[in-house]
Design a protein around this motif. Structure first.
Motif, short mmCIF file in Angstrom:
data_model
loop_
_atom_site.label_atom_id
_atom_site.label_comp_id
_atom_site.label_asym_id
_atom_site.label_seq_id
_atom_site.Cartn_x
_atom_site.Cartn_y
_atom_site.Cartn_z
N GLU A 101 47.26 41.78 44.63
CA GLU A 101 46.83 42.85 43.47
C GLU A 101 45.44 42.83 43.37
O GLU A 101 44.68 42.13 43.93
CB GLU A 101 47.32 42.17 42.18
N GLU A 102 44.98 44.06 42.99
CA GLU A 102 43.42 44.07 43.05
C GLU A 102 42.99 43.21 41.63
O GLU A 102 43.57 42.98 40.86
CB GLU A 102 43.22 45.67 42.29
N LEU A 127 40.95 41.57 39.03
CA LEU A 127 40.26 42.12 37.93
C LEU A 127 39.26 41.21 37.22
O LEU A 127 39.32 40.03 37.49
CB LEU A 127 41.53 42.58 36.63
N PRO A 128 38.38 41.84 36.47
CA PRO A 128 37.31 40.88 35.98
C PRO A 128 38.11 39.80 34.87
O PRO A 128 38.78 39.96 34.12
CB PRO A 128 36.45 41.87 35.09
N GLU A 159 38.56 37.63 31.72
CA GLU A 159 38.62 38.29 30.26
C GLU A 159 39.12 37.28 29.26
O GLU A 159 40.31 36.54 29.57
CB GLU A 159 39.49 39.63 30.08
N ASN A 182 45.31 37.13 39.52
CA ASN A 182 44.94 37.72 37.97
C ASN A 182 45.85 36.78 37.28
O ASN A 182 46.56 37.08 36.35
CB ASN A 182 45.40 39.05 37.65
N ASN A 189 42.93 36.98 34.21
CA ASN A 189 42.41 37.22 35.44
C ASN A 189 41.60 36.55 36.53
O ASN A 189 40.73 36.52 37.07
CB ASN A 189 41.61 38.47 35.41
N ASN A 221 41.22 33.99 39.30
CA ASN A 221 41.44 33.93 40.85
C ASN A 221 40.98 33.20 41.79
O ASN A 221 39.66 32.76 41.49
CB ASN A 221 41.01 35.48 41.39
#
Ligand SMILES: [Zn+2]
Length: 246
Positions: A99-100, A102-103, A105, A205, A219, A221
């Motif tokens: 997956e892309e 994500l930052p 959080e 993520n 998220n 990783n």
């Protein structure tokens, strides 16, 4: 029925081979001898790959017979002859799609301290969470990280850490290490050995602990967000996984 004998009788045999090739031949001769003995006794034994235990070594097998009153577990493949003690069985675990990234959080998770609770509360599948278990390996505090839907196989963990004694860390030891049980993760951790199951290298993520109470991080990783000292298979193989022989 036949169960694992309570009285442990041990026989040692040394082959005095000069190389590994010779050792393999001797090993197979012994294997055949045992199989012949069992066949003559009318025992339908299964040859099961096993953990070598404290003595170490590369190959080890156990002879097992399936019974409802048995005390050990084996994993077998219905399509080939792969058969291994659950202690030893390689886990192929389900791979997750990329997956892309994500930052990170932070998210409030009041009172949530288990993977099940976390999964329900945030409505994420357990395989999108990271689980952390604290151990003491020969006096050393160690963090083990694994995907939330998978259990740690402590025999594999012990072998991977090359330790003699392995036990779960207690509450005081976790606190002393500056970690929060139920909200722990390898993110931001330093000076503590971190070992991870290779399950954390597929997918992205993940929800992980924030290392403070009632808080988790979305998220997470690897390797972007945390360091691991050793990544290997430390997972309990489960029914339904792909056969390690492919
Ligand atoms: Zn197979």
């Amino acid at each position: 029925g036949l169960i694992r004998v309570r009285e442990f009788i041990m026989k040692d045999l040394y082959s005095f081979d000069i190389d590994e090739e010779g050792l393999d031949i001797s090993y197979n001769k012994m294997l055949n001898a045992y199989q012949n003995i069992y066949a003559r006794c009318g025992l339908p034994v299964l040859l099961v790959e096993a953990d070598s235990g404290a003595i170490g070594g590369k190959d080890s097998h156990e002879f097992m017979i399936t019974t409802d009153t048995g005390e050990d577990e084996m994993i077998h493949c219905p399509n080939c002859d792969y058969l291994a003690n659950a202690e030893k069985a390689q886990s192929t675990k389900e791979k997750l799609p990329d997956e892309e990234l994500l930052p990170l959080e932070e998210v409030a998770t009041p009172g949530i301290t288990t993977i099940g609770g976390l999964s329900d509360f945030l409505k994420v599948p357990q395989n999108k969470t990271l689980k952390v278990v604290f151990y003491i390996a020969d006096e050393e505090f160690v963090i083990a990280v694994i995907r939330g839907d998978i259990e740690i196989n402590e025999v594999k963990l012990k072998n991977a850490l090359h330790c003699v004694e392995l036990r779960l860390a207690n509450e005081d030891e976790v606190k002393k290490a500056g970690l929060v049980a139920g909200s722990a993760s390898p993110i931001g951790v330093s000076g503590i050995k971190v070992i991870a199951d290779d399950s954390i290298t597929s997918g992205a993520n993940f929800v992980a602990g924030a290392n403070k109470p009632d808080t988790h991080i979305k998220n997470a990783n690897y390797p972007r967000d945390f360091k691991i000292d050793l990544i290997t298979d430390i997972a309990k193989a489960k029914a339904g996984e792909e056969c390690p022989r492919g």
